[in-house]
Design a protein around this motif. Structure first.
Motif, short mmCIF file in Angstrom:
data_model
loop_
_atom_site.label_atom_id
_atom_site.label_comp_id
_atom_site.label_asym_id
_atom_site.label_seq_id
_atom_site.Cartn_x
_atom_site.Cartn_y
_atom_site.Cartn_z
N PRO A 232 2.46 43.28 9.62
CA PRO A 232 3.91 43.50 9.65
C PRO A 232 4.47 43.77 8.26
CG PRO A 232 3.40 41.18 9.96
CD PRO A 232 2.09 41.91 10.02
N LEU A 233 5.57 44.49 8.23
CA LEU A 233 6.19 44.87 6.96
C LEU A 233 6.63 43.65 6.16
CD1 LEU A 233 7.18 47.42 5.36
CD2 LEU A 233 9.41 47.05 6.44
N ARG A 234 6.97 42.56 6.83
CA ARG A 234 7.46 41.37 6.13
C ARG A 234 6.42 40.74 5.22
NH1 ARG A 234 6.76 39.68 11.47
NH2 ARG A 234 5.16 38.06 11.74
N MET A 235 5.15 41.14 5.36
CA MET A 235 4.12 40.61 4.46
C MET A 235 4.42 40.97 3.01
SD MET A 235 1.88 38.90 6.21
CE MET A 235 0.43 38.85 5.17
N LEU A 236 5.19 42.02 2.77
CA LEU A 236 5.51 42.43 1.40
C LEU A 236 6.37 41.39 0.69
CD1 LEU A 236 6.26 46.24 1.89
CD2 LEU A 236 4.25 45.22 0.85
N VAL A 237 7.22 40.70 1.42
CA VAL A 237 8.13 39.72 0.80
C VAL A 237 7.64 38.30 1.01
CG1 VAL A 237 10.15 41.21 0.91
CG2 VAL A 237 9.60 39.75 2.85
N ALA A 238 6.50 38.13 1.68
CA ALA A 238 5.97 36.78 1.87
C ALA A 238 5.44 36.20 0.57
CB ALA A 238 4.87 36.78 2.93
N GLU A 239 5.04 37.06 -0.36
CA GLU A 239 4.48 36.62 -1.63
C GLU A 239 5.29 37.23 -2.78
OE1 GLU A 239 3.05 35.09 -4.63
OE2 GLU A 239 2.19 34.42 -2.72
N THR A 240 5.88 36.37 -3.61
CA THR A 240 6.74 36.85 -4.69
C THR A 240 5.98 37.63 -5.75
OG1 THR A 240 6.48 34.72 -5.83
CG2 THR A 240 8.36 34.96 -4.35
N SER A 241 4.71 37.31 -5.97
CA SER A 241 3.96 37.98 -7.03
C SER A 241 3.70 39.45 -6.71
CB SER A 241 2.62 37.27 -7.27
OG SER A 241 1.79 37.34 -6.13
N LEU A 242 3.90 39.87 -5.45
CA LEU A 242 3.75 41.29 -5.12
C LEU A 242 4.88 42.12 -5.72
CD1 LEU A 242 2.63 41.12 -1.38
CD2 LEU A 242 1.21 41.63 -3.37
N GLY A 243 5.99 41.50 -6.02
CA GLY A 243 7.09 42.20 -6.67
C GLY A 243 7.85 43.14 -5.76
N ALA A 244 7.79 42.97 -4.43
CA ALA A 244 8.52 43.83 -3.51
C ALA A 244 9.98 43.40 -3.43
CB ALA A 244 7.88 43.79 -2.12
N ASP A 245 10.88 44.38 -3.47
CA ASP A 245 12.30 44.09 -3.41
C ASP A 245 12.71 43.77 -1.97
OD1 ASP A 245 15.06 44.19 -4.63
OD2 ASP A 245 15.28 45.75 -3.11
N ALA A 246 13.30 42.61 -1.76
CA ALA A 246 13.64 42.16 -0.41
C ALA A 246 14.65 43.07 0.26
CB ALA A 246 14.16 40.72 -0.46
N ASP A 247 15.64 43.56 -0.48
CA ASP A 247 16.64 44.45 0.11
C ASP A 247 16.02 45.76 0.56
OD1 ASP A 247 18.59 42.56 -0.34
OD2 ASP A 247 19.19 43.40 -2.28
#
Length: 520
Positions: free
Chosen positions: A166-181
């Protein structure tokens, strides 16, 4: 390249348990600013969730043990735990407290296989009450995601592994640096999985979402990333200190960390560079050298550098058994040019913070450290009827009071004024309003104007009134001995000479008109 990521779920919970000698009773939660920040697995099963108010969570689960949030404790405990990996692998990087990445290809060659090396990493982190998961992949970002599954991704299969997640995996970990918005916006457009994101053209993503969207797209496509702990040749920007007395206490270590971090960032600023990967090296009694590498997704700030150095020194002194520190060296292993320069505020892209914002934050934090936390404040919307009362000034870096977006009876309608005056008690806020017969105008007990407005004087200027709206009465603090009764009036006027319209928000209080704000 093959990377193993070792992830410690809910690390603040595990760090608190370690610090307390495993004497904390389940269910456990970490609280910050009267809200639940992290919950244990046992607490989640009972319905406790992040973001809950602490009092509400305790009403849901009376047996809940709430421990105060302490980032220093989390960093200190993990710095000591990370030393266990040095016996298994040579290239170990700490992404944040609770997450490390390892060059598993080199470790696998040494120990016989990737599987054996990964198992040894898990065994090295084994402590009572401590849980760890590992993921292996070709890229750092994919390995970090794989650790949450957990999974060992075969070589060359990273894209197919990510496709179904799922796409939400990008924001599950802060060290990935994905922008939540950005991730939320992609979800609203119908992108539900990383595979669907990877299938989109990169040009379309960069055009619509800029650099933040392109970063998410690269993760979903399993684009090649940096190696773990490569020695990148760069100018010598390292700083060091050899204290007269060896560092044996944590408070002395904190002082040394702050001073050395300031020296390092002064040198980086002179060179026009940012540090992305930092090696903390120390010489202890007996001549032994201990070191640890910290990697961050964004450029390290002076405060972030000092925090990591302090955590590492605290870990070595308290739990590492390394002895007194006689020399300390900070060595930037990876530096980069700032994305933009020359601006203090808003120099980043539309989808992410920039170097100027980081610089502004450092300046504000330095002023606070010298003059006190209340020396730098920031506005926060809190709701209200008027204009000034809708904004509260809170110390920089702190969360303001919770805002309420519910309707306020008697509130000023939109559009709101753009400029706020010096306050109702300021001498320059006094206004006189008259009718066509030069009779002063006031407000009756029924919240009606005593006459039709014709002109007003403010300071040395005279204005003809061309329109008005209101008044809107507010009977506030009626329970007090001296209730706060006011009435607000929107007025538009112009000078007889230039006919330029001017708008005011006037307040009738204590039988006197005053300017609360202006429309521009």
């Amino acid at each position: 390249m093959r990377v193993a990521a070792v992830w410690f779920p809910d690390w603040p919970i595990q760090a608190a348990r370690l610090d307390a000698g495993d004497e904390l009773e389940e269910p456990l939660a970490i609280g910050a600013h009267h809200r639940i920040k992290v919950v244990s697995h046992a607490a989640r099963k009972l319905g406790i969730r992040r973001g809950m108010k602490v009092r509400y969570a305790q009403s849901v689960c009376p047996d809940l043990t709430v421990v105060e949030d302490n980032p220093d404790r989390d960093g200190r405990m993990f710095a000591a735990l990370a030393a266990s990996f040095d016996d298994v692998a040579a290239s170990v990087e700490v992404l944040r407290p609770g997450l490390v990445v390892v060059d598993i290809a080199a470790a696998g060659t040494f120990h016989g296989s990737e599987e054996k090396a990964t198992e040894m990493l898990i065994d090295a982190a084994a402590r009572r009450g401590i849980d760890a998961l590992a993921g292996v992949a070709d890229e750092i970002a994919t390995a970090v995601i794989a650790a949450r599954v957990p999974a060992v991704v075969p070589a060359g299969q990273s894209a197919s592994f990510l496709a179904g997640l799922p796409l939400r995996m990008l924001v599950a970990e802060t060290s990935l640096g994905a922008d939540a918005d950005t991730v939320a916006a992609l979800g609203q457009l119908g992108v539900g999985t990383l595979g669907e994101l990877a299938a989109l053209p990169s040009t379309a993503i960069s055009t619509r979402f800029g650099r933040a969207g392109l970063h998410c797209h690269r993760i979903a496509c399993a684009a090649p990333n940096r190696r773990v702990a490569p020695e990148i040749p760069s100018a010598d920007l390292s700083v060091s200190v050899s204290p007269e007395d060896p560092i044996e206490r944590v408070d002395a270590a904190a002082f040394a960390a702050r001073a050395l971090a300031a020296s390092l960032h002064e040198r980086l600023a002179d060179a026009g560079l940012n540090c992305l990967r930092l090696k903390v090296k120390a010489e202890v009694d007996g001549g032994e050298i201990v070191e640890r590498t910290w990697r961050t997704r964004e450029a390290l700030t002076e405060e972030a550098t000092a925090d990591r150095v302090r955590w590492q020194l605290d870990g070595w002194l308290t739990h590492g058994g390394a002895g007194a520190i006689t020399s300390l060296i900070l060595e930037p292993l990876e530096v980069a040019q700032p994305d933009t320069a020359g601006q203090l505020w808003g120099s980043g892209s539309a989808t992410g913070p920039g170097t100027g914002d980081d610089q502004a934050r450092r300046v504000a934090e330095r002023v606070q450290s010298q003059l006190g936390i209340d020396a730098v404040v920031q506005p926060r919307f809190v709701g209200g009827r008027g204009v000034a009362e809708r904004v509260a000034l809170v110390p920089f870096g702190e969360r303001g009071p919770e805002s309420s977006h519910a309707a306020w009876p008697g509130a000023i309608p939109q559009p709101l004024p753009a400029r706020i005056g010096g306050g109702l008690n300021h001498p320059a806020s006094r206004v006189t309003m008259i009718d066509a017969h030069a009779t002063p105008i006031g407000v009756t007990a029924e919240a009606l104007l005593t006459s039709q407005p014709y002109a007003l004087s403010w300071g040395g200027n005279k204005y003809l009134i061309t329109g008005w709206a209101g008044p809107w009465p507010v009977d506030g603090e009626w329970w007090e001995e001296t209730p706060h009764k006011v009435a607000r009036l929107q007025v538009i006027g112009c000078t007889p000479r230039d006919q330029e319209p001017v708008g005011w928000l006037l307040v009738w209080s204590k039988q006197q008109w005053r300017v609360e704000a202006m429309y521009t």
